[in-house]
Design a protein around this motif. Structure first.
Motif, PDB file in Angstrom:
ATOM      1  N   ASP A 182       0.857  -1.179   0.000  1.00  7.63           N
ATOM      2  CA  ASP A 182       0.000   0.000   0.000  1.00  7.63           C
ATOM      3  C   ASP A 182       0.892   1.228   0.000  1.00  7.63           C
ATOM      4  N   PRO A 183       0.483   2.305  -0.682  1.00 14.24           N
ATOM      5  CA  PRO A 183       1.315   3.506  -0.678  1.00 14.24           C
ATOM      6  C   PRO A 183       1.330   4.169   0.696  1.00 14.24           C
ATOM      7  N   LEU A 184       2.425   4.877   0.974  1.00 14.98           N
ATOM      8  CA  LEU A 184       2.481   5.697   2.179  1.00 14.98           C
ATOM      9  C   LEU A 184       1.603   6.929   1.969  1.00 14.98           C
ATOM     10  N   THR A 185       1.203   7.547   3.037  1.00 11.95           N
ATOM     11  CA  THR A 185       0.408   8.773   2.914  1.00 11.95           C
ATOM     12  C   THR A 185       1.276  10.022   2.941  1.00 11.95           C
ATOM     13  N   GLU A 186       2.530   9.874   3.372  1.00 10.47           N
ATOM     14  CA  GLU A 186       3.467  10.992   3.390  1.00 10.47           C
ATOM     15  C   GLU A 186       4.864  10.479   3.088  1.00 10.47           C
ATOM     16  N   GLN A 187       5.685  11.361   2.520  1.00 12.19           N
ATOM     17  CA  GLN A 187       7.080  11.014   2.247  1.00 12.19           C
ATOM     18  C   GLN A 187       7.884  11.013   3.541  1.00 12.19           C
ATOM     19  N   GLU A 188       8.751   9.990   3.697  1.00 12.13           N
ATOM     20  CA  GLU A 188       9.603   9.935   4.875  1.00 12.13           C
ATOM     21  C   GLU A 188      10.640  11.053   4.829  1.00 12.13           C
TER      22      GLU A 188
END
Length: 200
Positions: free
Chosen positions: A174-180
């Protein structure tokens, strides 16, 4: 990957090849060892035979097809750029077809040649080894230098390694909701573009 037997003929994929799960293989298709077949590629072997030999790559959204009784072949270490169309042709050993180029029936691209991005190679066209092929309709512009042939081969080695990377490490997620904050970059070798002619 969507893979379909047609009239008793089943696609063949060597265990050392990588075929993206979204690529489509139908009928008389043979994918050799160390090959890479990218996302949304279509290999439709419902008339002629389609062959990717050892170490060849067929990138995203490429199409392979041919007339009845013909072979459409990418020879060993052939390199087919994004969106290219191969129809009933033969791509020589270590040759490259640039992005969105079209190679038509009975055309033969010589060993270690480069077909520029967007080129239209007419049916029955032939070129000698180490040719730079450009235009619509395509013509031989010049002979390739040793540096250009080496650059092409290095790019193909990257795609052979990419097949191994995908086999080792690609998995659904699943994609992340924010960039690390410390997001890493992909680790690859050097390969940089050599200019507009060789885009692929």
């Amino acid at each position: 990957m969507p893979c379909y037997q047609l009239e008793g003929i089943t696609p063949v994929v060597h265990p050392d090849a990588y075929v993206d799960p979204t690529a489509v293989l139908i009928g008389d298709v043979i994918v050799g060892p160390d090959c890479y077949v990218g996302p949304c590629a279509s290999l439709r072997g419902d008339f002629g035979r389609l062959i990717l030999k050892r170490g060849a790559n067929l990138q995203d959204t490429c199409v392979m097809h041919g007339f009845p009784g013909t072979d459409t072949v990418v020879e060993e270490d052939g390199h087919i750029g994004h969106g290219a169309v191969l129809h009933g042709c033969r791509i020589g050993r270590n040759a490259m077809v640039g992005m969105n180029a079209v190679i038509l029936d009975y055309a033969e691209i010589g060993e270690s040649s480069i077909v520029a991005a967007g080129a239209l190679v007419k049916g029955r066209f032939t070129c000698p080894p180490r040719s730079m092929v450009i235009g619509a309709p395509a013509v031989v512009k010049r002979e390739l230098s040793e540096e250009e042939v080496r650059w092409k081969y290095e790019g193909t080695l990257e795609y052979q390694e990419l097949a191994r990377r995908y086999q080792r490490a690609m998995k659904p997620c699943d994609p992340l909701t924010e960039q690390e904050a410390d997001r890493p970059r992909m680790r690859t070798n050097k390969i940089a573009p050599k200019g507009e002619e060789a885009a692929g």
